[in-house]
Design a protein around this motif. Sequence first.
Motif, PDB file in Angstrom:
ATOM      1  N   ALA A 119       0.838  -1.195   0.000  1.00 25.50           N
ATOM      2  CA  ALA A 119       0.000   0.000   0.000  1.00 25.50           C
ATOM      3  C   ALA A 119       0.873   1.246   0.000  1.00 25.50           C
ATOM      4  O   ALA A 119       2.055   1.179   0.334  1.00 25.50           O
ATOM      5  N   ALA A 120       0.277   2.356  -0.389  1.00 23.95           N
ATOM      6  CA  ALA A 120       1.014   3.624  -0.404  1.00 23.95           C
ATOM      7  C   ALA A 120       0.472   4.564   0.662  1.00 23.95           C
ATOM      8  O   ALA A 120      -0.740   4.718   0.807  1.00 23.95           O
ATOM      9  N   CYS A 121       1.372   5.156   1.435  1.00 28.44           N
ATOM     10  CA  CYS A 121       1.009   6.211   2.380  1.00 28.44           C
ATOM     11  C   CYS A 121       0.778   7.488   1.567  1.00 28.44           C
ATOM     12  O   CYS A 121       1.258   7.594   0.436  1.00 28.44           O
ATOM     13  N   PRO A 122       0.086   8.468   2.143  1.00 30.31           N
ATOM     14  CA  PRO A 122      -0.125   9.725   1.413  1.00 30.31           C
ATOM     15  C   PRO A 122       1.191  10.357   0.946  1.00 30.31           C
ATOM     16  O   PRO A 122       1.233  11.037  -0.077  1.00 30.31           O
ATOM     17  N   SER A 123       2.267  10.127   1.671  1.00 28.34           N
ATOM     18  CA  SER A 123       3.575  10.693   1.297  1.00 28.34           C
ATOM     19  C   SER A 123       4.184   9.998   0.085  1.00 28.34           C
ATOM     20  O   SER A 123       5.189  10.459  -0.459  1.00 28.34           O
ATOM     21  N   LYS A 139       4.286   0.748   1.935  1.00 23.56           N
ATOM     22  CA  LYS A 139       4.442  -0.122   3.085  1.00 23.56           C
ATOM     23  C   LYS A 139       3.612  -1.377   2.927  1.00 23.56           C
ATOM     24  O   LYS A 139       2.739  -1.454   2.052  1.00 23.56           O
ATOM     25  N   ILE A 140       3.897  -2.357   3.772  1.00 15.89           N
ATOM     26  CA  ILE A 140       3.177  -3.624   3.723  1.00 15.89           C
ATOM     27  C   ILE A 140       2.406  -3.777   5.019  1.00 15.89           C
ATOM     28  O   ILE A 140       2.960  -3.592   6.103  1.00 15.89           O
ATOM     29  N   VAL A 141       1.128  -4.042   4.889  1.00 15.44           N
ATOM     30  CA  VAL A 141       0.285  -4.205   6.071  1.00 15.44           C
ATOM     31  C   VAL A 141      -0.587  -5.447   5.872  1.00 15.44           C
ATOM     32  O   VAL A 141      -0.673  -5.984   4.770  1.00 15.44           O
ATOM     33  N   THR A 142      -1.230  -5.886   6.946  1.00 12.89           N
ATOM     34  CA  THR A 142      -2.178  -6.982   6.818  1.00 12.89           C
ATOM     35  C   THR A 142      -3.513  -6.556   7.414  1.00 12.89           C
ATOM     36  O   THR A 142      -3.576  -5.654   8.247  1.00 12.89           O
ATOM     37  N   THR A 143      -4.577  -7.206   6.946  1.00  7.10           N
ATOM     38  CA  THR A 143      -5.905  -6.978   7.511  1.00  7.10           C
ATOM     39  C   THR A 143      -6.523  -8.335   7.812  1.00  7.10           C
ATOM     40  O   THR A 143      -6.190  -9.336   7.177  1.00  7.10           O
ATOM     41  N   ALA A 144      -7.420  -8.356   8.799  1.00  4.74           N
ATOM     42  CA  ALA A 144      -8.072  -9.607   9.191  1.00  4.74           C
ATOM     43  C   ALA A 144      -9.346  -9.818   8.380  1.00  4.74           C
ATOM     44  O   ALA A 144      -9.977  -8.859   7.923  1.00  4.74           O
ATOM     45  N   ASN A 145      -9.695 -11.074   8.212  1.00  2.00           N
ATOM     46  CA  ASN A 145     -10.975 -11.439   7.593  1.00  2.00           C
ATOM     47  C   ASN A 145     -11.174 -10.742   6.256  1.00  2.00           C
ATOM     48  O   ASN A 145     -10.356 -10.853   5.375  1.00  2.00           O
ATOM     49  N   GLN A 146     -12.279  -9.988   6.107  1.00  2.00           N
ATOM     50  CA  GLN A 146     -12.467  -9.245   4.853  1.00  2.00           C
ATOM     51  C   GLN A 146     -12.389  -7.740   5.101  1.00  2.00           C
ATOM     52  O   GLN A 146     -12.994  -6.949   4.374  1.00  2.00           O
ATOM     53  N   ASP A 147     -11.644  -7.344   6.112  1.00  2.00           N
ATOM     54  CA  ASP A 147     -11.454  -5.908   6.334  1.00  2.00           C
ATOM     55  C   ASP A 147     -10.708  -5.322   5.138  1.00  2.00           C
ATOM     56  O   ASP A 147      -9.847  -5.978   4.551  1.00  2.00           O
ATOM     57  N   THR A 148     -11.051  -4.086   4.805  1.00  7.51           N
ATOM     58  CA  THR A 148     -10.416  -3.414   3.675  1.00  7.51           C
ATOM     59  C   THR A 148      -9.483  -2.314   4.203  1.00  7.51           C
ATOM     60  O   THR A 148      -9.428  -2.073   5.401  1.00  7.51           O
ATOM     61  N   LEU A 149      -8.812  -1.644   3.294  1.00  5.40           N
ATOM     62  CA  LEU A 149      -7.983  -0.499   3.694  1.00  5.40           C
ATOM     63  C   LEU A 149      -8.742   0.814   3.517  1.00  5.40           C
ATOM     64  O   LEU A 149      -8.171   1.886   3.656  1.00  5.40           O
ATOM     65  N   LEU A 150     -10.048   0.702   3.214  1.00  9.64           N
ATOM     66  CA  LEU A 150     -10.803   1.911   2.852  1.00  9.64           C
ATOM     67  C   LEU A 150     -10.845   2.973   3.941  1.00  9.64           C
ATOM     68  O   LEU A 150     -10.868   4.149   3.644  1.00  9.64           O
ATOM     69  N   CYS A 151     -10.895   2.563   5.191  1.00  7.87           N
ATOM     70  CA  CYS A 151     -10.995   3.564   6.257  1.00  7.87           C
ATOM     71  C   CYS A 151      -9.628   3.930   6.831  1.00  7.87           C
ATOM     72  O   CYS A 151      -9.529   4.467   7.931  1.00  7.87           O
ATOM     73  N   THR A 152      -8.582   3.628   6.096  1.00  7.64           N
ATOM     74  CA  THR A 152      -7.249   4.028   6.523  1.00  7.64           C
ATOM     75  C   THR A 152      -6.768   5.107   5.550  1.00  7.64           C
ATOM     76  O   THR A 152      -7.441   5.401   4.559  1.00  7.64           O
ATOM     77  N   CYS A 153      -5.592   5.661   5.806  1.00  5.72           N
ATOM     78  CA  CYS A 153      -5.073   6.664   4.875  1.00  5.72           C
ATOM     79  C   CYS A 153      -4.264   5.992   3.771  1.00  5.72           C
ATOM     80  O   CYS A 153      -3.646   6.646   2.944  1.00  5.72           O
ATOM     81  N   LEU A 154      -4.255   4.662   3.775  1.00  5.62           N
ATOM     82  CA  LEU A 154      -3.439   3.930   2.804  1.00  5.62           C
ATOM     83  C   LEU A 154      -4.186   3.668   1.502  1.00  5.62           C
ATOM     84  O   LEU A 154      -5.379   3.379   1.518  1.00  5.62           O
ATOM     85  N   THR A 155      -3.478   3.771   0.396  1.00  2.47           N
ATOM     86  CA  THR A 155      -4.033   3.394  -0.903  1.00  2.47           C
ATOM     87  C   THR A 155      -3.556   1.988  -1.235  1.00  2.47           C
ATOM     88  O   THR A 155      -2.346   1.756  -1.297  1.00  2.47           O
TER      89      THR A 155
END
Length: 207
Positions: free
Chosen positions: A138-142, A146-162
């Motif tokens: 994923a990309a930070c706004p800057s 970075k590499i992150v993980t999410t549980a189950n079917q959580d998305t990155l939509l509510c984070t600042c990450l693209t």
Amino acid sequence: MNDHYPFVLTGLPYGTGALEPYLDAETVRIHHDRHLKSYVENLNRALKDYPQYHCKSLEWLLTHTGSLPPAIREAVKNNGGGVYNHNLYFSMMAPPGQEPGESTLRAVEKSFGSAERFRQEMKKAGLSRFGSGWAWLAACPSGQLKIVTTANQDTLLCTCLTPLLPLDVWEHAYYLKYLNQRGDYIDAWFHIINWKDVESRLGRFLL
Ligand code: MN3
């Protein structure tokens, strides 16, 4: 694609056997035609009696789960997340032979040191996600990657990450071919990344 109720199963952008030998046709077929289809159907079922949400986009629903009626909140979060994540996942794989373009490679090297180091980090993340979930490049706004993980079917939509690249590490994504060897599946998956798509998602950070 229909981005509101009733949501439809998006077709695969390649044949089920196109990712062989890294991901077998049967795994792709069952993953797409059964698992993803169930997420679509269950999402529609949850929304069926709530016409006030029938014009809402999937992104809207997933970023407003807190305001949804409690009776459908979990179903929309889990199944909507499933639809969202899988549509990305399937579209971001491609027949073997693709390589990252120059600018993607530069961005990867800048953030991780080398492409090899990126693969190590991504694999480590995928292996470390206990139970079911996802690993993401994923990309930070800057513009930092970075590499992150999410549980189950959580998305990155509510984070600042693209999200730039999703990796499904649910057992259903690999068990038929790789049994419990998640690491072997991840090693194989590196061969079928749709780098062109990564580059276009990364585009606005490269300006
Ligand atoms: Mn899956």
